[in-house]
Design a protein around this motif. Structure first.
Motif, PDB file in Angstrom:
ATOM      1  N   GLY A 142      69.585  26.848  55.877  1.00  0.00           N
ATOM      2  CA  GLY A 142      69.123  25.510  56.034  1.00  0.00           C
ATOM      3  C   GLY A 142      70.236  24.651  57.182  1.00  0.00           C
ATOM      4  O   GLY A 142      69.987  24.125  57.901  1.00  0.00           O
ATOM      5  N   GLY A 162      64.299  22.989  56.573  1.00  0.00           N
ATOM      6  CA  GLY A 162      63.469  23.137  55.249  1.00  0.00           C
ATOM      7  C   GLY A 162      62.624  24.104  55.458  1.00  0.00           C
ATOM      8  O   GLY A 162      62.531  25.142  54.330  1.00  0.00           O
ATOM      9  N   VAL A 199      66.593  20.706  53.689  1.00  0.00           N
ATOM     10  CA  VAL A 199      66.463  21.673  52.551  1.00  0.00           C
ATOM     11  C   VAL A 199      66.210  20.829  51.087  1.00  0.00           C
ATOM     12  O   VAL A 199      65.153  21.320  50.480  1.00  0.00           O
ATOM     13  CB  VAL A 199      67.765  22.597  52.030  1.00  0.00           C
ATOM     14  N   ILE A 213      70.725  27.281  51.182  1.00  0.00           N
ATOM     15  CA  ILE A 213      71.259  26.012  51.714  1.00  0.00           C
ATOM     16  C   ILE A 213      72.203  26.339  52.939  1.00  0.00           C
ATOM     17  O   ILE A 213      72.004  25.588  54.021  1.00  0.00           O
ATOM     18  CB  ILE A 213      72.325  25.167  50.952  1.00  0.00           C
ATOM     19  N   VAL A 234      60.618  24.688  49.027  1.00  0.00           N
ATOM     20  CA  VAL A 234      61.840  25.461  48.582  1.00  0.00           C
ATOM     21  C   VAL A 234      61.613  25.405  47.104  1.00  0.00           C
ATOM     22  O   VAL A 234      61.511  24.466  46.539  1.00  0.00           O
ATOM     23  CB  VAL A 234      63.154  24.932  49.036  1.00  0.00           C
ATOM     24  N   ALA A 264      64.850  27.376  55.384  1.00  0.00           N
ATOM     25  CA  ALA A 264      65.079  27.616  54.271  1.00  0.00           C
ATOM     26  C   ALA A 264      64.204  28.248  53.348  1.00  0.00           C
ATOM     27  O   ALA A 264      64.632  29.224  52.511  1.00  0.00           O
ATOM     28  CB  ALA A 264      65.763  26.404  53.344  1.00  0.00           C
TER      29      ALA A 264
END
Lengths: 319, 290
Positions: B66, B45, B209, B63, B126, B48
Motif C-alpha cells: 500500500g 487500499g 490501507v 502495508i 483488506v 493492498a
C-alpha cells in the motif's frame, strides 16, 4: 492572450474575430444540420451537446470575465431542472410555464451562490460552489417524497416529439444564450466585469460596485443555465441527480470551457458540443471511454491551455 | 450508547486525522490542493487488497504494498500533473488554481477508470490484521480497530518528530513559511517538493490501507474520500496540521453522532453545513494562517 488589461480595447477586438463573419455562416448551417440526412440518433447527441454548450458558456461568463471559478454549475442547472420537473410532475403548470419558473428559480439560486463570491476569493469560492452542489444533492435525497430522491423525477409532458423539433429548440436556446452572453461580454458591462475579476481593488477605487456587477453576472449565468436545464429536463423526460446535480458534471462543464478556450464565449460552446460528441463516439469502448476523454482533456489542458479557439487566434496573429 | 459513540468516534477520527494530514501538509508546503487525494487512498487500499489475496496474508507485506503504491501515485501526480501546470506560461494566479483543481480532478478520473478496468469497480476490503474483540467500558471493540488507531497516532507522532526535530523536516516547515528565503539560504526547493510528495504518498499509502481495512474502498469511492478530507482540512484551516488534527476529531465525532442518532444516510450533511458556515464566516478555518 492572458495579458488582458482594462486599458487596452484589443481583447475585445480579438474576441470579435471568431464571432463576426463565421458566426453568421454558422447559424444557418446549424439550423439546417438535421435536414442533411444524419440519423435521429446523431440529432439527439447534438441536442444534448447544445444544452451542454449553454452550460459551458454560462460558466465562461463567470470565470472568464468575472474571474469566479464556479465548480457548482450544476447547482444552478439542477435548481432549474428540478423546479421545472416538480411543477410539471404535480400537474401544476404546463411545460412552458414550468420552464420559465425553472429559469426564475435558477436566478434566485444564482443570487444565493453570488453571496459567498462577494466575500471569498479564488479557490475558497470554488470550494463553496462545490459544496453547494453536495448540499443540494443531500436535500433532494432528504425530501425524496417531493423530489424522487436518488431515482429521479419523471416529467409527464413533452415539448415536442420529433427529434428535429427538439434539436431546433435546443439550438434556439443556445443561439439566444450565445447572443446575450456575447453582447454582455463585449459591452462596457463586460469590460468592467473583467476589471473587477482581475483587480477588484482598483476597479472599486474607480467607482465600480463589484457587488452590483458580480451579482448581475451570476444572474445572467444562472438564467440561461437554468433555462437550458429546464429545457433539457423536458427533452430527457426526467430530472435525476446524476445528470443535473452532480459535481462530476460540473467538472465536465469546466473541461468543456477550457478545451474550447476560456474568455471567448463561443469557444466553450464548441468545447461543450465537442466533449459530448467525443464521449458518445467513445461509448462502444465502455469504461475505457471515460479514461480516454479524461486523457484528451488533460493533454489539451497541458499543451493548449488557451483551448482550441486559442489555437485559431494564435494562427491568425501569426499571419 | 454514549461510550459506544465516544469509542467509535475516536477510531474514525484517528483514521481521518492520518488521512488528511498528508493532504494538508501538501497544501502548507507547496500550495497544492490535490483533488486526487481520495483516489490515491483508494489506490493504496486496492493494491493492498490485491497483494493480500495473492500471498498468504502477511500484514507487513500488505502495508508495504500500500505504501509503495501511495508513493508511486504521489510522485506520478507531481511529475505528470502538478509540475507541467506550474510550468505553463501566461496563466494568472486564479487560472493556475483552477487548472490545478481541474488537472488533479482529471487525474482522479484517469486513476479511477484505470483501477476499475484492472481490478473491477467493486468495493474491496483488506482483511483485519488481528482478530478478536476486547471489552472497553462495556463496548465490544475489535482489537484491530484499536491497532488502526495506534498506527495512525504513532505515524502522526513520528511525523511531528520529523518536522520539528530533523534538519530536512525543518526545511519543509521553512518552505511552508517562506520558500523564497529558503532558496536564498541555498536549499534546493525542487528537492524539498519531491520530499513532500514522497511523505504525502507514504501517509496516504498507510491511510489507504487502514481505510480499506475498516471501511472498504472502491475505485469510484475516491471522490467521496476527497470530499471528507476537504471538509476536515477547511474546518481546521488550509495548511495547518494541528488544525486538521482537531478538525478530524470534530468531524469524526459529528459524523458518528449523526449516523447513530439520525441515520447513516445523512452522516455527511452536518459536516457539509459546518463547512459552508466556516467558509463563509471564517474562510481561513479555525487555525488557518491567511
Amino acid at each position: 492572450m492572458d495579458d488582458l488589461t482594462v486599458s487596452s480595447p484589443s481583447p475585445l477586438r480579438r474576441l470579435s474575430v471568431p464571432t463576426s463573419g463565421v458566426a453568421w455562416l454558422a447559424v444557418p448551417c446549424l439550423i439546417a444540420l438535421p435536414f442533411v440526412g444524419i440519423s435521429e440518433y446523431a440529432i439527439g447527441i447534438f441536442t444534448l451537446g447544445l444544452f451542454f454548450a449553454v452550460y459551458a458558456m454560462g460558466w465562461d461568463l463567470l470565470f472568464g470575465y468575472a474571474g469566479e471559478p464556479n465548480f457548482g454549475a450544476t447547482f444552478l442547472i439542477g435548481v432549474g431542472a428540478y423546479s421545472a420537473a416538480m411543477l410539471n410532475s404535480n400537474g401544476i403548470a404546463p411545460p412552458w410555464i414550468c420552464i420559465l419558473a425553472g429559469a426564475a428559480m435558477s436566478v434566485a439560486a444564482g443570487v444565493l451562490l453570488a453571496l459567498p463570491a462577494l466575500r471569498l476569493r479564488g479557490p475558497y469560492f470554488g470550494l463553496v460552489t462545490l459544496v453547494a452542489v453536495l448540499i443540494l444533492r443531500q436535500l433532494i435525497i432528504l425530501f425524496s417524497h417531493q423530489t424522487g430522491g436518488e431515482i429521479g423525477i419523471a416529467v409527464p409532458e413533452v415539448l415536442a416529439l420529433s427529434p428535429i423539433a427538439n434539436y431546433e429548440i435546443a439550438l434556439g436556446c443556445a443561439i439566444v444564450s450565445a447572443g446575450v452572453f456575447i453582447i454582455v461580454a463585449r459591452s462596457p458591462f463586460g469590460l468592467i466585469l473583467q476589471a473587477i475579476g482581475q483587480d477588484p481593488l482598483n476597479a472599486q477605487a474607480m467607482g465600480f460596485s463589484s457587488v452590483k456587477y458580480k451579482l448581475a453576472a451570476f444572474c445572467y449565468s444562472a438564467l440561461f443555465s437554468g433555462l437550458a436545464g429546464a429545457l433539457m429536463t423536458f427533452y430527457m423526460g426526467t430530472a435525476s441527480l446524476n445528470i443535473f446535480v452532480d459535481a462530476a458534471v460540473g467538472v465536465q462543464i469546466i473541461i468543456a470551457a477550457i478545451i474550447g478556450g476560456r474568455r471567448t464565449i463561443i469557444g466553450p460552446a464548441i468545447g461543450g458540443v465537442f466533449l459530448i460528441v467525443l464521449g458518445e463516439y467513445m461509448r462502444p469502448f465502455g469504461r475505457l471511454s471515460e479514461l480516454v476523454v479524461a486523457v484528451v482533456a488533460l493533454l489539451v489542458l497541458l499543451f493548449l491551455p488557451n483551448g482550441l479557439l486559442g489555437l485559431v487566434k494564435l494562427k491568425r496573429r501569426a499571419h | 450508547m454514549l461510550t459506544q459513540l465516544l469509542i467509535s468516534g475516536f477510531l474514525i477520527s484517528a483514521i481521518y486525522a492520518l488521512a488528511t494530514t498528508g493532504f494538508t501538509l501538501l497544501y502548507g508546503v507547496s500550495g497544492i490542493l490535490n483533488l486526487a487525494h481520495g483516489t490515491t487512498l483508494a489506490t493504496a487500499g486496492i493494491v493492498a487488497w490485491y497483494v493480500a489475496g495473492l500471498t498468504s496474508f502477511d500484514p507487513v507485506q500488505v502495508i508495504l504494498a500500500g505504501v509503495t503504491s501511495g508513493v508511486v501515485v504521489g510522485l506520478l501526480t507531481y511529475a505528470l500533473i502538478v509540475r507541467p501546470i506550474q510550468r505553463l506560461l501566461g496563466l494568472s494566479e486564479t487560472d493556475e488554481h483552477v487548472f490545478m483543481l481541474v488537472g488533479t480532478l482529471l487525474w482522479t478520473i484517469i486513476l479511477q477508470e484505470a483501477l476499475a478496468n484492472i481490478f473491477g469497480d467493486v468495493p474491496v476490503s483488506v482483511p483485519q490484521f488481528v482478530s478478536g474483540v476486547v471489552n472497553i467500558f462495556g463496548v465490544r471493540t475489535p482489537i484491530s480497530s484499536l491497532l488502526v488507531a495506534a498506527i495512525s497516532w504513532g505515524l502522526l507522532g513520528a511525523l511531528w518528530l520529523y518536522v520539528g526535530f530533523t534538519k530536512s523536516g525543518r526545511s519543509l516547515l521553512a518552505a511552508s513559511i517562506n520558500p523564497r528565503g529558503l532558496v536564498l539560504c541555498g536549499f534546493n526547493l525542487a528537492l524539498i517538493h519531491r520530499v513532500v510528495w514522497t511523505i504525502y504518498g507514504l501517509l496516504a499509502g498507510v491511510a489507504g490501507v487502514l481505510i480499506a481495512m475498516v471501511h472498504g474502498v472502491s475505485p469510484s469511492g475516491g471522490l467521496e474520500l476527497t470530499a471528507t478530507a476537504f471538509s476536515i482540512v477547511i474546518l481546521g484551516g488550509l495548511g495547518s496540521v494541528t488544525g486538521s488534527l482537531i478538525a478530524a476529531n470534530v468531524i469524526g465525532y459529528i459524523e458518528t453522532a449523526t449516523a447513530y442518532l439520525v441515520g447513516p444516510s445523512l452522516r455527511s450533511l452536518p459536516s457539509l453545513i459546518i463547512l459552508v458556515a466556516v467558509l463563509y464566516f471564517r474562510p481561513q478555518g479555525l487555525f488557518g494562517r491567511r
